[in-house]
Each structure stands twice: as structure tokens, then as C-alpha cells.
Design a protein around this motif. Sequence first.
Motif, PDB file in Angstrom:
ATOM      1  N   VAL A   1      29.594  39.941  11.421  1.00 32.89           N
ATOM      2  CA  VAL A   1      29.136  38.643  10.888  1.00 32.89           C
ATOM      3  C   VAL A   1      30.275  37.942  10.147  1.00 32.89           C
ATOM      4  O   VAL A   1      30.540  36.754  10.348  1.00 32.89           O
ATOM      5  CB  VAL A   1      27.926  38.848   9.942  1.00 32.89           C
ATOM      6  CG1 VAL A   1      27.641  37.581   9.126  1.00 32.89           C
ATOM      7  CG2 VAL A   1      26.689  39.250  10.749  1.00 32.89           C
ATOM      8  N   LEU A   2      30.982  38.711   9.322  1.00 35.93           N
ATOM      9  CA  LEU A   2      32.040  38.114   8.507  1.00 35.93           C
ATOM     10  C   LEU A   2      33.239  37.709   9.367  1.00 35.93           C
ATOM     11  O   LEU A   2      33.782  36.613   9.226  1.00 35.93           O
ATOM     12  CB  LEU A   2      32.460  39.124   7.428  1.00 35.93           C
ATOM     13  CG  LEU A   2      33.341  38.637   6.303  1.00 35.93           C
ATOM     14  CD1 LEU A   2      32.726  37.457   5.558  1.00 35.93           C
ATOM     15  CD2 LEU A   2      33.613  39.771   5.323  1.00 35.93           C
ATOM     16  N   ASN A   3      33.628  38.596  10.273  1.00 37.02           N
ATOM     17  CA  ASN A   3      34.790  38.303  11.117  1.00 37.02           C
ATOM     18  C   ASN A   3      34.563  37.128  12.053  1.00 37.02           C
ATOM     19  O   ASN A   3      35.470  36.348  12.311  1.00 37.02           O
ATOM     20  CB  ASN A   3      35.146  39.535  11.955  1.00 37.02           C
ATOM     21  CG  ASN A   3      36.152  40.411  11.240  1.00 37.02           C
ATOM     22  OD1 ASN A   3      37.250  39.955  10.967  1.00 37.02           O
ATOM     23  ND2 ASN A   3      35.774  41.622  10.924  1.00 37.02           N
ATOM     24  N   GLU A   4      33.344  37.044  12.570  1.00 36.90           N
ATOM     25  CA  GLU A   4      33.067  36.040  13.615  1.00 36.90           C
ATOM     26  C   GLU A   4      32.378  34.801  13.058  1.00 36.90           C
ATOM     27  O   GLU A   4      31.948  33.953  13.829  1.00 36.90           O
ATOM     28  CB  GLU A   4      32.221  36.703  14.716  1.00 36.90           C
ATOM     29  CG  GLU A   4      32.991  37.816  15.417  1.00 36.90           C
ATOM     30  CD  GLU A   4      32.108  38.747  16.232  1.00 36.90           C
ATOM     31  OE1 GLU A   4      30.947  38.378  16.523  1.00 36.90           O
ATOM     32  OE2 GLU A   4      32.574  39.852  16.567  1.00 36.90           O
ATOM     33  N   HIS A   5      32.278  34.719  11.721  1.00 33.48           N
ATOM     34  CA  HIS A   5      31.579  33.585  11.110  1.00 33.48           C
ATOM     35  C   HIS A   5      30.244  33.352  11.802  1.00 33.48           C
ATOM     36  O   HIS A   5      29.931  32.245  12.252  1.00 33.48           O
ATOM     37  CB  HIS A   5      32.440  32.307  11.155  1.00 33.48           C
ATOM     38  CG  HIS A   5      33.675  32.423  10.323  1.00 33.48           C
ATOM     39  ND1 HIS A   5      34.858  32.922  10.793  1.00 33.48           N
ATOM     40  CD2 HIS A   5      33.904  32.126   9.028  1.00 33.48           C
ATOM     41  CE1 HIS A   5      35.760  32.920   9.826  1.00 33.48           C
ATOM     42  NE2 HIS A   5      35.210  32.449   8.745  1.00 33.48           N
ATOM     43  N   ALA A   6      29.480  34.415  11.901  1.00 36.26           N
ATOM     44  CA  ALA A   6      28.237  34.392  12.677  1.00 36.26           C
ATOM     45  C   ALA A   6      27.248  33.358  12.150  1.00 36.26           C
ATOM     46  O   ALA A   6      27.107  33.167  10.943  1.00 36.26           O
ATOM     47  CB  ALA A   6      27.597  35.785  12.655  1.00 36.26           C
ATOM     48  N   GLU A   7      26.564  32.724  13.084  1.00 37.96           N
ATOM     49  CA  GLU A   7      25.566  31.726  12.715  1.00 37.96           C
ATOM     50  C   GLU A   7      24.363  32.382  12.034  1.00 37.96           C
ATOM     51  O   GLU A   7      24.038  33.541  12.288  1.00 37.96           O
ATOM     52  CB  GLU A   7      25.049  30.986  13.961  1.00 37.96           C
ATOM     53  CG  GLU A   7      26.090  30.174  14.694  1.00 37.96           C
ATOM     54  CD  GLU A   7      26.775  30.943  15.807  1.00 37.96           C
ATOM     55  OE1 GLU A   7      26.625  32.193  15.856  1.00 37.96           O
ATOM     56  OE2 GLU A   7      27.455  30.303  16.622  1.00 37.96           O
ATOM     57  N   VAL A   8      23.697  31.605  11.177  1.00 36.70           N
ATOM     58  CA  VAL A   8      22.385  31.985  10.653  1.00 36.70           C
ATOM     59  C   VAL A   8      21.371  31.479  11.683  1.00 36.70           C
ATOM     60  O   VAL A   8      21.079  30.285  11.755  1.00 36.70           O
ATOM     61  CB  VAL A   8      22.137  31.345   9.272  1.00 36.70           C
ATOM     62  CG1 VAL A   8      20.731  31.660   8.775  1.00 36.70           C
ATOM     63  CG2 VAL A   8      23.178  31.833   8.267  1.00 36.70           C
ATOM     64  N   LEU A   9      20.873  32.399  12.520  1.00 31.66           N
ATOM     65  CA  LEU A   9      19.983  31.978  13.616  1.00 31.66           C
ATOM     66  C   LEU A   9      18.685  31.404  13.071  1.00 31.66           C
ATOM     67  O   LEU A   9      18.184  30.401  13.583  1.00 31.66           O
ATOM     68  CB  LEU A   9      19.688  33.174  14.532  1.00 31.66           C
ATOM     69  CG  LEU A   9      20.924  33.802  15.190  1.00 31.66           C
ATOM     70  CD1 LEU A   9      20.529  35.057  15.961  1.00 31.66           C
ATOM     71  CD2 LEU A   9      21.608  32.806  16.113  1.00 31.66           C
TER      72      LEU A   9
END
Length: 411
Positions: free
Chosen positions: A382-390
Amino acid sequence: MLLKNVKLPDQTKLTDIRIEDGKFVQIKPDLIANDSEQVIDAHGNLLLPPYIDSHVHLDATQTAGQPRWNETGTLFEGINIWAERKQTLTIDDVKARAKKAIYRQVENGIQFVRSHVDVTDPSFTALKALLEVKEELKDVIELQLVAFPQEGVLSFPHGKELMEEAVKMGVDVLGGIPHYEFTREYGVESLKFIVDLAQKNDLLVDVHCDEIDDPQARGLETLATLAYETGMGDKITASHTTAMGSYNDAYCFKLFKLLKMSHINFVANPLVNTHLGGRFDSYPKRRGMTRVKELRDAGINVSFGEDDLKDPWYPMGDGNMLDPVYMGLVVGHLMGHEDILNSYNFVTNNAAKTLHITDHYGIKEGYPANCILLNGTNFYDVLNEHAEVLYSIHEGNILVETKPKEIKRNF
Ligand code: FE2
């Protein structure tokens, strides 16, 4: 509503979660959907309690460059620029800017915010505006307001009376700024005044404490002693404490005994502290952040805040807690794999302790259904890929849905 195939951070197997009447009612695997129940398949993605911004200034947000940019990058030029901008505040101006920032925060999975509000303004324009924002957005975000004496309690005309008036207006928390007071004695007296006023009114305390690269700044030991001796303990928070990054190790060793006894919370603001810190150094340049790793390892509660979002102190910021976490891990030498996997705690559970909201915060049966589903199966990704808040779900309502970006690779 039924969330299927959810990954909770403290569990190895996937689980399901049922939400009814705004609350988590069942958390266990293999739940069967009822007729007409809305089902969201999480596909093994990480579900966290919502992000919390435990330290931000929503009164000043979106004012970077007004009336001029902070070219020295110092805290003090920021305070001077803000003192000018403050004279042109209107309630509509503050509300529009604060809402713009809050909307970005909510889109990025934040549902709880502690905002400092400058009350060294006899008209209280910013506080009036943010009290209205708090009420108008109460179904979207839980907003705590701190009466923050930006220009001092003893060093600003009628500073004590302004703090007392802010209490009457309905703030949740009392702030302070001992390192900015004219003298050390004023700093000590201001802390005694703030803690006493908080005790009399059953309020929390959150002090901008020793936000300066001065190893002689010793507001923290006074604040911790007051927390210990009054019994206020974890109702008191020390924000910034950047001087601790300049304290010598012998003093810190002695100080940590008191800090543990006091039970106070700490908030570091890695983005802003790193930007403002070390500005009076040539080389080597200090990093400007407090001793996050050492505090954490001593069992002391630490959370991270954004602090400033496009204002006189920091020209960047977009309401995304992944940014301070990323910076905090790098600057704090917290890059062990377990450190990274567990770093969401700085902007979730640790911050909840600071805000004193643990009685209604967390993914537990019977608690309000507040959570965020992230586009990743663990927080490292999540942190590395700047994951979206679905999905950001607040009291059972879907506040925000985000579709993952689609990338078409043509090679
Ligand atoms: Fe701050």
C-alpha cells in the motif's frame, strides 16, 4: 452490507464482516449474504480502521503564497506571513479552504482529524468558521479543534483571556507554544496555565512543544511533569518536540524515565519538521524530527500528522496520510520490514489513543462501522504503490469509492 474476503492486519486468514445499522455486527469467515444485502468482495485486500490526521492546521490551509511565499523555509517566517494573512480572514474564506482540504482528506481515507486553530485573534474568525465546519461535516468526519495560541499565551496581548474565551466557544483541546514565548519563564507559566484550564474544563491538551532546533528548549520536561503530577497523563500530547533531535543522549536518558511515567502522547510531523528543521544549520544539517524510534521502542505512544497543507509553513500537501508515513519511516530510520508493515499504526491506532477516541474507533463487533478498504493486500505494498482507498465507509455509509487507475502499456 457484507464485506467478503477481507484481510485484517493482525490476522493471517481472510474474513468476512457484516455491517448493520452503522455498526460492525459480525466479524468471522464464511458469512452468507442475506437477501438484498449489499456485498462488496474485497478480494483479499487490506481493511484498516480509517486514517487519522492527529495534527493539522485547517485554518491556514491553502494559503501558501498569500500574501507572499515563505522563501527562507523557517518556522518564524511562516509565523510572520500568517500574522499578515490572518488580518484578511473571513468566515467564508476559512470555511471554503478548510472544506477543500477536508474533502481531499476524506477522499484519501481520513475520517478523524485534530486541527489546531489560531486563537491569538481577538475576533476568533478562524475558530468561529471551523466550529461551523465541524458541525456541517459531522456525518463525514470527526473533527477535534485545538485552541492554539500561535503567537503565545503570555507574549500576546490578553493571551490568557483569549484561551478562556475559546474554551467557552467550545474547543475540545487546549494548545500552547512554550518555545515561542518571550522567556523560558513565560513558557513554563503558559504550560501551567493551559494544563490548569484544561483540568477545570475537562479538556484534552496538545502543545506545540519545543518546535525548534535548540537543545536548550525544555518545555517538554515541564509538560511531562505537569501530566504526571496532575494525573492528566495520556490526556496530554506533546506535538513536534523537534528539540529532542538535538538533545544530548545523557539528558535524553534521564528525560525518558519521566516521559514513560507521564504517559503523554507524542505527535511527529515528518514532512513539515524535516522541511522547517535544520534551517539555521550549514553542514551537517539536523533532520528536525523528534526521536520517533526511541519513543516507540520505550513503549511511548507516537502518531504522525500532516501539520500543514499548502500554507505559509509548508507549500505542499494533499491530505494523504501515506505521505507523512513514508517520510517518517525514512527520516526516522524505521525501514525494517516489520517497521514498514506495521507503520499504518502511526496514522490509525496510535493516533486514536492521542485523540482519546478508542471507545469508538477500531474494527470490532459493536463498534461504529468505520473502515477503509485499500487496494493492496499488505501495508508494505500500500505504501510503496500509493494504493487507492477503494472504499471509505463511515458509520456504515460508503463515503468514497475509488476505481483503481488503469494503465495501458504500449510496449
Ligand atoms: Fe503544528
